[in-house]
Design an enzyme around this catalytic site. Structure first.
Site, PDB file in Angstrom:
ATOM      1  N   HIS A   1     -13.364   2.429  -0.219  1.00 28.20           N
ATOM      2  CA  HIS A   1     -13.341   1.461   0.814  1.00 28.20           C
ATOM      3  C   HIS A   1     -13.872   0.153   0.079  1.00 28.20           C
ATOM      4  O   HIS A   1     -14.396  -0.855   0.856  1.00 28.20           O
ATOM      5  CB  HIS A   1     -14.132   1.832   2.063  1.00 28.20           C
ATOM      6  CG  HIS A   1     -13.632   2.765   2.760  1.00 28.20           C
ATOM      7  ND1 HIS A   1     -14.629   3.974   3.318  1.00 28.20           N
ATOM      8  CD2 HIS A   1     -12.398   3.360   3.109  1.00 28.20           C
ATOM      9  CE1 HIS A   1     -13.940   4.575   3.969  1.00 28.20           C
ATOM     10  NE2 HIS A   1     -12.618   4.412   3.909  1.00 28.20           N
TER      11      HIS A   1
ATOM     12  N   ARG B   1     -13.566  15.174   7.799  1.00 27.31           N
ATOM     13  CA  ARG B   1     -14.093  15.509   6.504  1.00 27.31           C
ATOM     14  C   ARG B   1     -15.716  15.628   6.743  1.00 27.31           C
ATOM     15  O   ARG B   1     -16.318  14.872   7.576  1.00 27.31           O
ATOM     16  CB  ARG B   1     -14.178  14.320   5.649  1.00 27.31           C
ATOM     17  CG  ARG B   1     -12.646  14.268   4.978  1.00 27.31           C
ATOM     18  CD  ARG B   1     -12.753  13.114   4.040  1.00 27.31           C
ATOM     19  NE  ARG B   1     -11.612  12.014   4.321  1.00 27.31           N
ATOM     20  CZ  ARG B   1     -11.271  10.951   4.215  1.00 27.31           C
ATOM     21  NH1 ARG B   1     -12.337  10.405   3.328  1.00 27.31           N
ATOM     22  NH2 ARG B   1     -10.405  10.153   4.247  1.00 27.31           N
TER      23      ARG B   1
ATOM     24  N   ASN C   1       0.956  -1.142  -0.030  1.00 29.45           N
ATOM     25  CA  ASN C   1      -0.031  -0.035  -0.046  1.00 29.45           C
ATOM     26  C   ASN C   1       0.947   1.224   0.121  1.00 29.45           C
ATOM     27  O   ASN C   1       1.457   1.441   1.079  1.00 29.45           O
ATOM     28  CB  ASN C   1      -1.096   0.147   1.229  1.00 29.45           C
ATOM     29  CG  ASN C   1      -1.754   1.063   1.285  1.00 29.45           C
ATOM     30  OD1 ASN C   1      -1.979   1.879   0.544  1.00 29.45           O
ATOM     31  ND2 ASN C   1      -2.843   0.895   2.046  1.00 29.45           N
TER      32      ASN C   1
ATOM     33  N   GLU D   1     -15.684  -1.193  14.738  1.00 28.98           N
ATOM     34  CA  GLU D   1     -15.154  -2.526  15.487  1.00 28.98           C
ATOM     35  C   GLU D   1     -14.944  -2.206  17.090  1.00 28.98           C
ATOM     36  O   GLU D   1     -15.019  -3.071  17.677  1.00 28.98           O
ATOM     37  CB  GLU D   1     -13.962  -2.858  14.958  1.00 28.98           C
ATOM     38  CG  GLU D   1     -14.095  -3.392  13.302  1.00 28.98           C
ATOM     39  CD  GLU D   1     -12.519  -3.555  12.792  1.00 28.98           C
ATOM     40  OE1 GLU D   1     -11.562  -3.856  13.546  1.00 28.98           O
ATOM     41  OE2 GLU D   1     -12.477  -3.452  11.587  1.00 28.98           O
TER      42      GLU D   1
END
Ligand code: ADP
Length: 411
Positions: free
Chosen positions: A186, A247, A13, A340
Site C-alpha cells: 500500500h 486475512r 492496474n 474513510e
C-alpha cells in the site's frame, strides 16, 4: 520537454483476471474516463466504463487476454460516441501499478527491457501479482507502441525503512538466499495521504511525524518520519499486521506448524489464513465486510462485537508502538474504505488512544465519511484526520514526475 507534453496519462492496474484503467487530464486534474475489464481470459469477460461522472455502462466483450481487454477499453476511450479523446496518440504516458519491487526498485521507474526483467525477478515474491502487472505492460506496448510506460511499485515507498525495522530475527541465510524480510505494501496510498496530510497541516513532510492507517479489505499502518517510512505493519507478504477482511494479520508462527502436524496441507493453511480469517473468521456471519460486521454487532451478535474489539485493539496497539518509536506524532491519518467511511470502526480504534492525547469527537466522527476532516476534539494533543486516498491519481503523478525527471536528465 515541458510538463504540458504529458497532459493525458493513462493509469493501468492489471490483475490476474482484470484490467482497471483511468485516463487523467493532468493539467485540469480531472478523470476523463475510467473502467474495468473483469473476468479476462474467460468467455464471460465484461467491460464496465464510465465517462467523466456520467452513469456507468456495462457489457459483455471478447477478451481472451489482457491485450484484447486493453484494446476494447481503448476503443471506448477513442470512440466518437463514448470516447473522451479523438485518437490514442493523445495519450502521452502510461503509469502501471506493480505490486512487488523487492529491493530492486525503491522508486517509480521508466519501463525498459531491463526493468521488465527486474519485475520478473521480483515475481518470486508476488507470484500472483507481478506476472499479471507485466501482462498489462506488454498489452500497452502493443496498443501504444510509441508511448512511455512507468512502473509504480506498492513496495517502493517502504524501501526507506531502516534495516532494524525490516529484518526478521530468523537465520540470516534466509534473507541472503531467499530475500526474506519485511517489504510492506500500500506504499502508493501511504505516500498519497502523507502528501495530502502535509498540505492539510501546512507543514513540509520533512518536519512531520505521521501514522497513516490504510484500512480496507487489506489493511496496513505506516510510521512516517520526515517523509521516510520508519516501520509498517505488512511484512514479506500482505498477510502480516492488522486484522483484515479475510486475512489474519499477526499470529504466532508456531500455529502453522501445529496445524501442519494435524495433517492440514500448506495450501489449505494458506487459504484459511488469507481467505477465511480476519473479520470473516471471527465475526460469526462469515463475511469479511466491515459494514456487515458493524450491522451484526448492532443487532447484538456477540461474535461480531468481539471482532470489532479485536480489530480496534490490534490497530491501536500498532499506533501506540509507532507513536513511541517516532518519539511522538503530529497526526494519525485514516484512509481506505474503512478508514474513510466507517465511523464505528474508527471509534473502536481512537477510543483506545486517549493515553497518547488522541480523543475522539463523537459528532465529528459520525459526520465524516468519504471526505477530509478532523475527527478528534480541538483539545486533543494528537489529532486524527480522515483523508480519502487516490492510488490512481498518485500513479499518474508519479508517472509525470519520472518522465519530467528523465527528460530533464537527458537534456
Ligand atoms: P480494498 O482493500 O479491496 O480496496 P476498500 O478500500 O474498498 O477495499 O475497503 C473495503 C472495506 O471498506 C469493506 O470492509 C467495507 O465494508 C468498508 N466500507 C466501504 N464503504 C463503506 C461505508 N460507506 N461505510 C462503512 N464501511 C465501508
Amino acid at each position: 520537454m515541458s510538463a504540458k507534453k504529458f497532459d493525458k496519462i493513462l493509469v493501468i492496474n492489471s490483475g490476474s483476471s482484470s484490467l482497471k484503467f483511468t485516463l487523467f487530464n493532468v493539467s485540469s486534474k480531472t478523470v476523463l474516463a475510467k473502467g474495468l475489464v473483469e473476468r479476462v481470459g474467460t468467455p464471460n469477460a465484461n467491460l464496465v466504463y464510465q465517462r467523466n461522472n456520467e452513469p456507468k455502462t456495462e457489457r459483455g466483450i471478447a477478451a481472451e487476454n489482457h491485450g484484447k481487454a486493453l484494446a476494447m477499453a481503448c476503443k471506448m476511450l477513442a470512440d466518437p460516441e463514448t470516447g473522451v479523446i479523438k485518437s490514442l496518440k493523445e495519450v502521452n504516458a502510461i503509469g502501471h501499478r506493480v505490486v512487488h519491487g523487492a529491493e530492486e526498485f525503491s522508486d517509480s521507474v521508466l519501463i525498459t527491457e531491463d526493468v521488465k526483467t527486474g519485475i520478473k525477478r521480483c515475481a518470486d515474491l508476488a507470484p500472483l501479482h507481478n506476472p499479471a502487472n507485466l501482462d498489462g505492460v506488454v498489452a500497452c506496448e502493443t496498443v501504444f507502441p510509441n508511448t512511455p510506460n512507468v512502473a509504480v511499485f506498492d513496495t517502493a515507498f517502504h524501501q526507506s525503512m531502516p534495516r532494524h525495522a525490516y529484518m526478521y530475527a530468523i537465520p540470516q541465510k534466509f534473507y541472503d538466499e531467499y530475500r526474506i524480510r519485511k517489504y510492506g505494501f500500500h506504499g502508493t496510498s501511504h505516500k498519497f495521504v502523507m502528501l495530502a496530510a502535509a498540505e492539510f497541516l501546512k507543514k513540509p513532510v520533512e518536519e512531520l511525524k505521521l501514522i497513516t492507517c490504510h484500512l480496507g479489505n487489506g489493511s496496513s499502518i505506516a510510521a512516517i518520519k520526515g517523509g521516510k517510512v520508519l516501520d509498517t505493519s505488512m511484512g514479506m507478504t500482505p498477510l502480516a499486521g492488522l486484522i483484515m477482511g479475510t486475512r489474519c494479520g499477526d499470529i504466532d508462527p508456531a500455529i502453522i506448524f501445529f496445524l501442519a502436524r494435524k495433517g492440514i496441507s500448506a495450501d489449505e493453511i494458506d487459504n484459511a489464513l488469507n481467505k477465511r480469517s480476519g473479520l470473516m473468521g471471527i465475526n460469526g456471519i462469515e463475511s469479511g465486510d466491515m459494514r456487515d460486521t458493524v450491522n451484526a454487532a448492532t443487532q447484538g451478535k456477540a461474535a461480531a462485537e468481539n471482532a470489532l474489539h479485536m480489530f480496534g485493539h490490534r490497530t491501536a496497539f500498532y499506533i501506540g508502538g509507532y507513536y513511541t518509536l517516532m518519539g511522538g506524532a503530529d497526526a494519525i491519518i485514516f484512509t481506505g474504505g474503512i478508514g474513510e467511511n466507517s465511523a464505528p470502526a474508527r471509534q473502536m480504534i481512537v477510543s483506545r488512544l486517549e493515553a497518547i492525547g488522541c480523543k475522539l469527537d463523537d459528532a465529528k466522527n459520525k459526520a465524516t465519511a468519504g471526505k477530509t476532516g478532523v475527527i478528534t476534539t480541538d483539545a486533543s494533543k494528537l489529532p486524527a484526520i480522515v483523508i480519502p486516498t487516490d492510488e490512481e491519481l498518485m500513479i499518474a503523478r508519479e508517472t509525470l514526475r519520472v518522465l519530467s525527471e528523465t527528460t530533464k536528465s537527458t537534456k
